[in-house]
Design a protein around this motif. Structure first.
Motif, PDB file in Angstrom:
ATOM      1  N   SER A  31     -17.832  -3.989  -0.324  1.00  0.00           N
ATOM      2  CA  SER A  31     -19.110  -3.527  -0.890  1.00  0.00           C
ATOM      3  C   SER A  31     -20.075  -3.049   0.192  1.00  0.00           C
ATOM      4  O   SER A  31     -21.102  -2.445  -0.119  1.00  0.00           O
ATOM      5  CB  SER A  31     -19.761  -4.627  -1.734  1.00  0.00           C
ATOM      6  N   VAL A  32     -19.743  -3.282   1.472  1.00  0.00           N
ATOM      7  CA  VAL A  32     -20.570  -2.761   2.564  1.00  0.00           C
ATOM      8  C   VAL A  32     -20.416  -1.246   2.684  1.00  0.00           C
ATOM      9  O   VAL A  32     -21.174  -0.606   3.409  1.00  0.00           O
ATOM     10  CB  VAL A  32     -20.233  -3.446   3.919  1.00  0.00           C
ATOM     11  N   MET A  33     -19.436  -0.686   1.977  1.00  0.00           N
ATOM     12  CA  MET A  33     -19.202   0.758   1.987  1.00  0.00           C
ATOM     13  C   MET A  33     -19.404   1.309   0.585  1.00  0.00           C
ATOM     14  O   MET A  33     -19.142   0.624  -0.403  1.00  0.00           O
ATOM     15  CB  MET A  33     -17.753   1.078   2.381  1.00  0.00           C
ATOM     16  N   THR A  34     -19.795   2.575   0.539  1.00  0.00           N
ATOM     17  CA  THR A  34     -19.849   3.252  -0.751  1.00  0.00           C
ATOM     18  C   THR A  34     -18.409   3.546  -1.186  1.00  0.00           C
ATOM     19  O   THR A  34     -17.472   3.473  -0.372  1.00  0.00           O
ATOM     20  CB  THR A  34     -20.609   4.593  -0.644  1.00  0.00           C
ATOM     21  N   GLU A  35     -18.234   3.910  -2.428  1.00  0.00           N
ATOM     22  CA  GLU A  35     -16.895   4.281  -2.906  1.00  0.00           C
ATOM     23  C   GLU A  35     -16.369   5.481  -2.119  1.00  0.00           C
ATOM     24  O   GLU A  35     -15.188   5.520  -1.766  1.00  0.00           O
ATOM     25  CB  GLU A  35     -16.932   4.595  -4.403  1.00  0.00           C
ATOM     26  N   GLU A  36     -17.240   6.423  -1.831  1.00  0.00           N
ATOM     27  CA  GLU A  36     -16.828   7.604  -1.060  1.00  0.00           C
ATOM     28  C   GLU A  36     -16.356   7.183   0.346  1.00  0.00           C
ATOM     29  O   GLU A  36     -15.349   7.694   0.843  1.00  0.00           O
ATOM     30  CB  GLU A  36     -17.982   8.601  -0.952  1.00  0.00           C
ATOM     31  N   GLU A  37     -17.063   6.260   0.976  1.00  0.00           N
ATOM     32  CA  GLU A  37     -16.659   5.779   2.297  1.00  0.00           C
ATOM     33  C   GLU A  37     -15.318   5.047   2.234  1.00  0.00           C
ATOM     34  O   GLU A  37     -14.487   5.182   3.131  1.00  0.00           O
ATOM     35  CB  GLU A  37     -17.727   4.856   2.881  1.00  0.00           C
ATOM     36  N   GLN A  38     -15.107   4.291   1.154  1.00  0.00           N
ATOM     37  CA  GLN A  38     -13.826   3.597   0.983  1.00  0.00           C
ATOM     38  C   GLN A  38     -12.688   4.606   0.862  1.00  0.00           C
ATOM     39  O   GLN A  38     -11.615   4.419   1.462  1.00  0.00           O
ATOM     40  CB  GLN A  38     -13.875   2.686  -0.248  1.00  0.00           C
ATOM     41  N   LEU A  39     -12.892   5.661   0.103  1.00  0.00           N
ATOM     42  CA  LEU A  39     -11.859   6.697  -0.049  1.00  0.00           C
ATOM     43  C   LEU A  39     -11.609   7.411   1.278  1.00  0.00           C
ATOM     44  O   LEU A  39     -10.458   7.721   1.613  1.00  0.00           O
ATOM     45  CB  LEU A  39     -12.257   7.688  -1.145  1.00  0.00           C
ATOM     46  N   THR A  40     -12.660   7.646   2.046  1.00  0.00           N
ATOM     47  CA  THR A  40     -12.509   8.249   3.373  1.00  0.00           C
ATOM     48  C   THR A  40     -11.696   7.330   4.273  1.00  0.00           C
ATOM     49  O   THR A  40     -10.791   7.778   4.990  1.00  0.00           O
ATOM     50  CB  THR A  40     -13.883   8.552   4.000  1.00  0.00           C
ATOM     51  N   LEU A  41     -12.006   6.040   4.238  1.00  0.00           N
ATOM     52  CA  LEU A  41     -11.268   5.065   5.039  1.00  0.00           C
ATOM     53  C   LEU A  41      -9.784   5.071   4.665  1.00  0.00           C
ATOM     54  O   LEU A  41      -8.915   5.061   5.543  1.00  0.00           O
ATOM     55  CB  LEU A  41     -11.856   3.662   4.860  1.00  0.00           C
ATOM     56  N   ILE A  42      -9.489   5.097   3.390  1.00  0.00           N
ATOM     57  CA  ILE A  42      -8.096   5.146   2.931  1.00  0.00           C
ATOM     58  C   ILE A  42      -7.391   6.355   3.541  1.00  0.00           C
ATOM     59  O   ILE A  42      -6.298   6.241   4.089  1.00  0.00           O
ATOM     60  CB  ILE A  42      -8.023   5.184   1.389  1.00  0.00           C
ATOM     61  N   ASN A  43      -8.021   7.510   3.455  1.00  0.00           N
ATOM     62  CA  ASN A  43      -7.409   8.733   3.986  1.00  0.00           C
ATOM     63  C   ASN A  43      -7.232   8.669   5.498  1.00  0.00           C
ATOM     64  O   ASN A  43      -6.220   9.140   6.035  1.00  0.00           O
ATOM     65  CB  ASN A  43      -8.221   9.960   3.581  1.00  0.00           C
ATOM     66  N   LEU A  44      -8.198   8.085   6.190  1.00  0.00           N
ATOM     67  CA  LEU A  44      -8.064   7.950   7.640  1.00  0.00           C
ATOM     68  C   LEU A  44      -6.929   6.993   7.996  1.00  0.00           C
ATOM     69  O   LEU A  44      -6.120   7.274   8.884  1.00  0.00           O
ATOM     70  CB  LEU A  44      -9.378   7.449   8.248  1.00  0.00           C
ATOM     71  N   LEU A  45      -6.845   5.873   7.314  1.00  0.00           N
ATOM     72  CA  LEU A  45      -5.814   4.881   7.633  1.00  0.00           C
ATOM     73  C   LEU A  45      -4.409   5.374   7.291  1.00  0.00           C
ATOM     74  O   LEU A  45      -3.442   4.961   7.924  1.00  0.00           O
ATOM     75  CB  LEU A  45      -6.117   3.561   6.926  1.00  0.00           C
ATOM     76  N   LYS A  46      -4.301   6.266   6.328  1.00  0.00           N
ATOM     77  CA  LYS A  46      -2.990   6.832   5.984  1.00  0.00           C
ATOM     78  C   LYS A  46      -2.384   7.624   7.136  1.00  0.00           C
ATOM     79  O   LYS A  46      -1.174   7.822   7.187  1.00  0.00           O
ATOM     80  CB  LYS A  46      -3.095   7.725   4.742  1.00  0.00           C
ATOM     81  N   LYS A  47      -3.195   8.028   8.076  1.00  0.00           N
ATOM     82  CA  LYS A  47      -2.691   8.766   9.228  1.00  0.00           C
ATOM     83  C   LYS A  47      -1.808   7.890  10.117  1.00  0.00           C
ATOM     84  O   LYS A  47      -1.067   8.402  10.938  1.00  0.00           O
ATOM     85  CB  LYS A  47      -3.858   9.330  10.053  1.00  0.00           C
ATOM     86  N   PHE A  48      -1.877   6.581   9.939  1.00  0.00           N
ATOM     87  CA  PHE A  48      -1.073   5.654  10.739  1.00  0.00           C
ATOM     88  C   PHE A  48       0.302   5.388  10.143  1.00  0.00           C
ATOM     89  O   PHE A  48       1.055   4.605  10.688  1.00  0.00           O
ATOM     90  CB  PHE A  48      -1.805   4.321  10.923  1.00  0.00           C
ATOM     91  N   LYS A  49       0.643   6.025   9.036  1.00  0.00           N
ATOM     92  CA  LYS A  49       1.965   5.827   8.442  1.00  0.00           C
ATOM     93  C   LYS A  49       3.031   6.229   9.452  1.00  0.00           C
ATOM     94  O   LYS A  49       2.893   7.242  10.140  1.00  0.00           O
ATOM     95  CB  LYS A  49       2.138   6.655   7.175  1.00  0.00           C
ATOM     96  N   PRO A  50       4.113   5.446   9.514  1.00  0.00           N
ATOM     97  CA  PRO A  50       5.191   5.819  10.454  1.00  0.00           C
ATOM     98  C   PRO A  50       5.768   7.185  10.079  1.00  0.00           C
ATOM     99  O   PRO A  50       5.880   7.523   8.904  1.00  0.00           O
ATOM    100  CB  PRO A  50       6.236   4.725  10.259  1.00  0.00           C
ATOM    101  N   LYS A  51       6.115   7.929  11.084  1.00  0.00           N
ATOM    102  CA  LYS A  51       6.727   9.233  10.862  1.00  0.00           C
ATOM    103  C   LYS A  51       8.160   9.055  10.355  1.00  0.00           C
ATOM    104  O   LYS A  51       8.871   8.189  10.820  1.00  0.00           O
ATOM    105  CB  LYS A  51       6.715  10.042  12.153  1.00  0.00           C
TER     106      LYS A  51
END
Length: 144
Positions: A122-142
């Motif tokens: 809740s320290v983040m807005t929903e938009e910030e949470q979605l941004t975080l999800i997209n950023l963290l997905k960049k760490f998926k193994p190739k």
């Protein structure tokens, strides 16, 4: 030689780990209140969401080690929360799934867990949470 604080990658890793520890500590009561360890909760959660699966698939789903998972599965089976059967496609492997007791246990624990996760984020807005999800997905193994 510069300070590690001047290295954005190292700083990001440190901040990420601290945030994860804070979130883990905040949601810990959701499984502890139900007599579960974090790994046991994760096993029940994955099996509840995805259905029965092989132990190796379960291990990769919750990022556990095979040695630890053997003990966890044995204890959970003994408690009557999960069942283990031979894999019909590979007799050397086992398939695990939820028993009715395990299903009831995760259904009881999930609402509190979800509420605590939502509270943590809740320290983040929903938009910030979605941004975080997209950023963290960049760490998926190739894929190889």
């Amino acid at each position: 030689m510069g300070s590690l604080d001047e290295n954005p990658a190292v700083k990001a890793m440190v901040v990420f780990r601290k945030a994860m520890r804070t979130i883990d500590a905040h949601v810990a009561s959701s499984y502890k209140n139900n007599g579960l360890t974090q790994t046991q909760f994760s096993v029940l959660d994955v099996l509840y969401a995805k259905g029965e699966m092989t132990i190796s698939c379960l291990i990769s789903s919750i990022l556990a080690t095979s040695g630890n998972m053997t003990v966890v599965i044995r204890n959970m089976e003994r408690n009557g929360w999960i069942y283990r059967t031979p894999n019909p496609d590979d007799r050397r492997a086992s398939v695990v799934g939820l028993t009715e007791i395990g299903k009831q246990l995760i259904q009881k624990a999930l609402p509190e867990h979800i509420a605590l996760v939502e509270e943590s984020f809740s320290v983040m807005t929903e938009e910030e949470q979605l941004t975080l999800i997209n950023l963290l997905k960049k760490f998926k193994p190739k894929q190889r």
